[in-house]
Design a protein around this motif. Structure first.
Motif, PDB file in Angstrom:
ATOM      1  N   ALA A  22       0.695  -1.298   0.059  1.00 21.75           N
ATOM      2  CA  ALA A  22      -0.409   0.545  -0.014  1.00 21.75           C
ATOM      3  C   ALA A  22       0.669   1.005   0.269  1.00 21.75           C
ATOM      4  CB  ALA A  22      -1.183  -0.251   1.358  1.00 21.75           C
ATOM      5  N   LEU A  23       2.302   1.199   0.491  1.00 17.85           N
ATOM      6  CA  LEU A  23       2.887   2.367   0.320  1.00 17.85           C
ATOM      7  C   LEU A  23       3.131   2.459  -0.438  1.00 17.85           C
ATOM      8  CD1 LEU A  23       4.128   2.050   4.687  1.00 17.85           C
ATOM      9  CD2 LEU A  23       3.673   4.064   3.792  1.00 17.85           C
ATOM     10  N   PHE A  24       3.832   1.253  -0.945  1.00 25.89           N
ATOM     11  CA  PHE A  24       4.115   1.542  -2.822  1.00 25.89           C
ATOM     12  C   PHE A  24       3.426   1.871  -3.511  1.00 25.89           C
ATOM     13  CE2 PHE A  24       7.741  -1.525  -1.816  1.00 25.89           C
ATOM     14  CZ  PHE A  24       8.604  -1.347  -1.769  1.00 25.89           C
ATOM     15  N   SER A  25       2.475   1.274  -2.939  1.00 23.57           N
ATOM     16  CA  SER A  25       1.152   2.261  -4.607  1.00 23.57           C
ATOM     17  C   SER A  25       0.904   3.646  -4.442  1.00 23.57           C
ATOM     18  CB  SER A  25       0.367   1.703  -4.182  1.00 23.57           C
ATOM     19  OG  SER A  25      -1.375   1.719  -4.707  1.00 23.57           O
ATOM     20  N   GLU A  26       0.939   4.078  -2.989  1.00 21.70           N
ATOM     21  CA  GLU A  26       0.997   5.745  -2.811  1.00 21.70           C
ATOM     22  C   GLU A  26       1.787   6.459  -3.047  1.00 21.70           C
ATOM     23  OE1 GLU A  26      -1.793   7.583  -0.926  1.00 21.70           O
ATOM     24  OE2 GLU A  26      -2.243   5.049  -0.603  1.00 21.70           O
ATOM     25  N   PHE A  27       2.833   5.991  -3.615  1.00 16.56           N
ATOM     26  CA  PHE A  27       4.164   7.127  -4.544  1.00 16.56           C
ATOM     27  C   PHE A  27       3.637   6.018  -5.556  1.00 16.56           C
ATOM     28  CE2 PHE A  27       5.842   7.409   0.093  1.00 16.56           C
ATOM     29  CZ  PHE A  27       5.283   8.605   0.131  1.00 16.56           C
ATOM     30  N   GLY A  28       3.343   5.904  -6.058  1.00 18.62           N
ATOM     31  CA  GLY A  28       3.828   4.844  -7.804  1.00 18.62           C
ATOM     32  C   GLY A  28       4.697   4.043  -7.947  1.00 18.62           C
ATOM     33  N   MET A  29       4.873   3.302  -6.873  1.00 19.32           N
ATOM     34  CA  MET A  29       6.280   2.602  -6.660  1.00 19.32           C
ATOM     35  C   MET A  29       5.845   1.152  -7.577  1.00 19.32           C
ATOM     36  SD  MET A  29       7.984   4.044  -4.260  1.00 19.32           S
ATOM     37  CE  MET A  29       9.240   2.074  -4.143  1.00 19.32           C
ATOM     38  N   THR A  30       4.188   1.303  -8.155  1.00 18.63           N
ATOM     39  CA  THR A  30       3.805  -0.507  -8.712  1.00 18.63           C
ATOM     40  C   THR A  30       3.337  -0.143 -10.018  1.00 18.63           C
ATOM     41  OG1 THR A  30       1.704  -0.120  -7.966  1.00 18.63           O
ATOM     42  CG2 THR A  30       3.033  -1.456  -6.210  1.00 18.63           C
ATOM     43  N   PRO A  31       3.827  -0.903 -10.619  1.00 19.93           N
ATOM     44  CA  PRO A  31       3.181  -0.260 -12.382  1.00 19.93           C
ATOM     45  C   PRO A  31       1.709  -0.096 -12.295  1.00 19.93           C
ATOM     46  CG  PRO A  31       4.428  -2.182 -12.167  1.00 19.93           C
ATOM     47  CD  PRO A  31       3.849  -2.321 -11.028  1.00 19.93           C
TER      48      PRO A  31
END
Length: 137
Positions: A101-110
């Motif tokens: 979820a934290l990765f997603s918040e910063f746009g760090m998943t495709p």
């Protein structure tokens, strides 16, 4: 739990912005220009992520002053994940979900990267970004 709200800038770019659905007075914070040193409580893995990721987020013009707290939380979660991995321990499902979820918040998943808007002054590439009206090319 419903879907996350789409940022207003993305609605404009997608051509789906509607004045009757706009939220007035959305807070905007200053973009980070000079990235700070990592917090002292981060270990080597957390500080490495801070030093690698932070300047890239600044360069992409997506990191605002208030985002430093979330970035710190991401780096701390990452260092905990790495600590368990080095000890050959499995991370719990909750820890993995929180990290993702934290990765997603910063746009760090495709998938999430497509949803992050930079703070830069870029010309819209969508010819219908004017609420369905073609823009001048």
């Amino acid at each position: 739990m419903g879907r996350k709200a789409t940022p207003p800038a993305l609605k404009v770019l997608a051509g789906t912005s509607r004045p009757d659905r706009e939220v007035p007075d959305v807070p905007e914070f200053d973009l980070i220009d000079d990235f700070p040193s990592p917090p002292q409580h981060l270990n080597v893995d957390g500080a490495e992520m801070w030093n690698n990721l932070g300047p890239q987020l600044v360069a992409a013009r997506v990191l605002q002053v208030v985002d430093l707290y979330s970035l710190e939380q991401l780096c701390f979660a990452w260092q905990c994940f790495r600590k368990k991995a080095k000890a050959d321990m499995e991370a719990t499902a909750a820890e993995l979900t929180a990290l993702k979820a934290l990765f997603s918040e910063f746009g760090m998943t495709p998938a999430s990267r497509r949803k992050v808007s930079s703070g830069g002054d870029k010309a819209p590439t969508n010819k219908f970004s004017g609420n369905g009206r073609p823009t001048k090319a």
